[in-house]
Scaffold this motif. Sequence first.
Motif, PDB file in Angstrom:
ATOM      1  N   ASN A   1      40.456  45.896  36.228  1.00 61.05           N
ATOM      2  CA  ASN A   1      41.383  46.054  37.340  1.00 61.05           C
ATOM      3  C   ASN A   1      41.811  44.648  37.743  1.00 61.05           C
ATOM      4  OD1 ASN A   1      42.505  46.173  39.969  1.00 61.05           O
ATOM      5  ND2 ASN A   1      41.489  48.129  40.362  1.00 61.05           N
ATOM      6  N   ASN A   2      42.962  44.212  37.232  1.00 62.19           N
ATOM      7  CA  ASN A   2      43.390  42.830  37.423  1.00 62.19           C
ATOM      8  C   ASN A   2      43.698  42.502  38.876  1.00 62.19           C
ATOM      9  OD1 ASN A   2      43.389  43.318  34.664  1.00 62.19           O
ATOM     10  ND2 ASN A   2      45.056  41.897  34.261  1.00 62.19           N
ATOM     11  N   GLU A   3      44.181  43.477  39.627  1.00 67.81           N
ATOM     12  CA  GLU A   3      44.465  43.247  41.040  1.00 67.81           C
ATOM     13  C   GLU A   3      43.195  42.856  41.781  1.00 67.81           C
ATOM     14  OE1 GLU A   3      46.605  42.586  44.261  1.00 67.81           O
ATOM     15  OE2 GLU A   3      47.640  43.504  42.563  1.00 67.81           O
TER      16      GLU A   3
ATOM     17  N   LEU B   1      50.951  39.550  38.916  1.00 63.03           N
ATOM     18  CA  LEU B   1      50.454  40.196  37.707  1.00 63.03           C
ATOM     19  C   LEU B   1      51.573  40.322  36.674  1.00 63.03           C
ATOM     20  CD1 LEU B   1      48.239  43.111  39.113  1.00 63.03           C
ATOM     21  CD2 LEU B   1      47.601  40.735  38.642  1.00 63.03           C
TER      22      LEU B   1
ATOM     23  N   TYR C   1      47.425  46.246  29.509  1.00 63.22           N
ATOM     24  CA  TYR C   1      47.260  45.294  30.614  1.00 63.22           C
ATOM     25  C   TYR C   1      46.986  46.016  31.928  1.00 63.22           C
ATOM     26  CZ  TYR C   1      48.382  41.468  33.821  1.00 63.22           C
ATOM     27  OH  TYR C   1      48.324  40.517  34.815  1.00 63.22           O
ATOM     28  N   ASN C   2      45.973  45.537  32.678  1.00 65.81           N
ATOM     29  CA  ASN C   2      45.673  46.050  34.015  1.00 65.81           C
ATOM     30  C   ASN C   2      45.576  47.587  34.009  1.00 65.81           C
ATOM     31  OD1 ASN C   2      45.201  45.933  36.812  1.00 65.81           O
ATOM     32  ND2 ASN C   2      47.378  46.134  37.273  1.00 65.81           N
ATOM     33  N   GLN C   3      44.802  48.125  33.071  1.00 62.23           N
ATOM     34  CA  GLN C   3      44.732  49.585  32.939  1.00 62.23           C
ATOM     35  C   GLN C   3      43.906  50.232  34.052  1.00 62.23           C
ATOM     36  OE1 GLN C   3      44.197  50.991  28.684  1.00 62.23           O
ATOM     37  NE2 GLN C   3      43.872  48.790  28.387  1.00 62.23           N
ATOM     38  N   SER C   4      42.817  49.571  34.451  1.00 62.09           N
ATOM     39  CA  SER C   4      41.937  50.110  35.506  1.00 62.09           C
ATOM     40  C   SER C   4      41.618  51.579  35.240  1.00 62.09           C
ATOM     41  CB  SER C   4      42.613  49.946  36.883  1.00 62.09           C
ATOM     42  OG  SER C   4      41.722  50.286  37.917  1.00 62.09           O
TER      43      SER C   4
ATOM     44  N   LEU D   1      44.886  37.686  33.008  1.00 66.28           N
ATOM     45  CA  LEU D   1      44.470  38.476  34.169  1.00 66.28           C
ATOM     46  C   LEU D   1      45.524  38.427  35.260  1.00 66.28           C
ATOM     47  CD1 LEU D   1      40.748  37.341  34.159  1.00 66.28           C
ATOM     48  CD2 LEU D   1      41.640  39.558  33.410  1.00 66.28           C
ATOM     49  N   GLY D   2      46.179  37.293  35.409  1.00 63.89           N
ATOM     50  CA  GLY D   2      47.236  37.140  36.396  1.00 63.89           C
ATOM     51  C   GLY D   2      47.716  35.703  36.424  1.00 63.89           C
TER      52      GLY D   2
END
Length: 538
Positions: free
Chosen positions: A331-333, A348, A369-372, A507-508
Amino acid sequence: MKSKKWGLLVAILLLMVTAACGSGGNKQTPGNSSPSPAVNEGSKDDANKDESKEYKDELNIALTAQPPTLDTAMTVSAVALDTAGNIFEQLYTLNANYEPVPALAESVERSEDGLSYTFKLRQGVKFHNGKELTSEDVVASMNRWLVTSSRAKVLLQNAKFEAVDTYTVKLTVEKATSDVLILISAQAQFPAIMPKEIIESAPAEGIKEYIGTGPYKFVEWKQDQYIHLERYDEYQSVDRDPSGFDGRKEAPTKNLYFHFVTDHATRIAGVKTGKYDVADSIPIENYDELAAVNNVELQSFPGGALTAFFNTTEGVLSDVKLRQAVLAALNNEEIMLASFAKPELYSLSPSYLSTNQTQWTNEAGAEYYNQSNPEKAKQLLAEAGYNGEEITLLTTKDYNEMYTGTLVIQEQLRQIGMNVKVINFDFPTFLETKNDRSKWDIFLASTGYQITPPQLLAVNPDWAGLNNETVANALVAIRSAATPEAAKQEWEKLQGFMYEFASSTVLGHYNGVVAINKNLEGFELYEAPVVWNAKIAK
């Protein structure tokens, strides 16, 4: 491990078109590259004063980590390169528009077939030991860089420098590509010019005698405390307006002290009290606190991409399905918010290069990317036959965002059932441990923006062990593309492959923050804090 202000680089497009079309014989000469007269210490001290001000004879810069070395060809450490840039100079450097321009060279002439570059050197330039710079020093320095720099070894394979005469050198390359001058000019692992005898006596672990042609000379390295540089009074500057790393370097302050202040609270306190005139890598949680201090100015800049690198060659994560499980879990956020605290200071995007750099930015690999998606991650773990094997995350507290982000990833992977431990070292030991791929599975790094994709650490096999034929062939296609549009298409395909292969992930994108004393004059924030024209009133 940071960089500043990357935008669309017109010079790249021009160079790519030139290389692709095979046009040659173009001579690049600055408006005025004649060395200015050397200034003695007394006259420089006089220049430090006007009718109302007197200036201090030292600047104090607080670094977040101790450099692993000042041998520029052997490190990607920003604190090392930023410091060494005051001591050493290059044949070519970058101006504020990110265009390659002459530094120790006067000009370059490219052959019509694009296979040779002939550099005319400036005359009368002296090293800090009093020796005049000649072609033998340049040839020794550049040929060592070609076999020492991980970027040069990959991107300029089988290239060679040779002396033509005392003030002329020739570079011969194996293939015509669009980025030769960019590679020579860039700061990452930059090719520092040193005396021939220093190169010849250098031990395998790197240069220990730091003698260059820059505005400051090396005085002392007090381990775990500071590096002290002193103005070089015989320095020969180009006579052009300062622009990026180019232009006049006046060295108005006699002494520079680069302090190693790894404890963030100590660095913040030192900025507030005036003990430090410049401090890098300001933790975001201290942003509001420092913004309220009357004598402190905060400067924010596009810093780079926080990137996770996976061990693709050894250990548990050599299985691509397990690496894809990690990507599914991230979870990139959460990672970026924990690392940078303020949403306005990060963004992001799967792009490895700056999202402002329209020549190269793209969304390839966005599906990874950022699949969470912990359920997908668990399914992939089951398909891979994961049975609780230990995953080691390597990090350093010297860079707050790297350490904090690592802890968040540890928890996210634990939530999908992975057995994860974190090992933490000071920054030089972190870099050393990174090179032993039996000791880690994942590490995070604050990676500064590069001008072209082939310069990225993410495609460099020496950085995290990525040794992949698809990647190598794609880099050749990018560098030899007939047009900028074709090069961009090749990079987009490669970025998509890298996400599918799960060798690394952005990641960001983050903004870096540097704190300076409001009384500081002549300071510039470019690709690095530029202090060679800085001074501060008493």
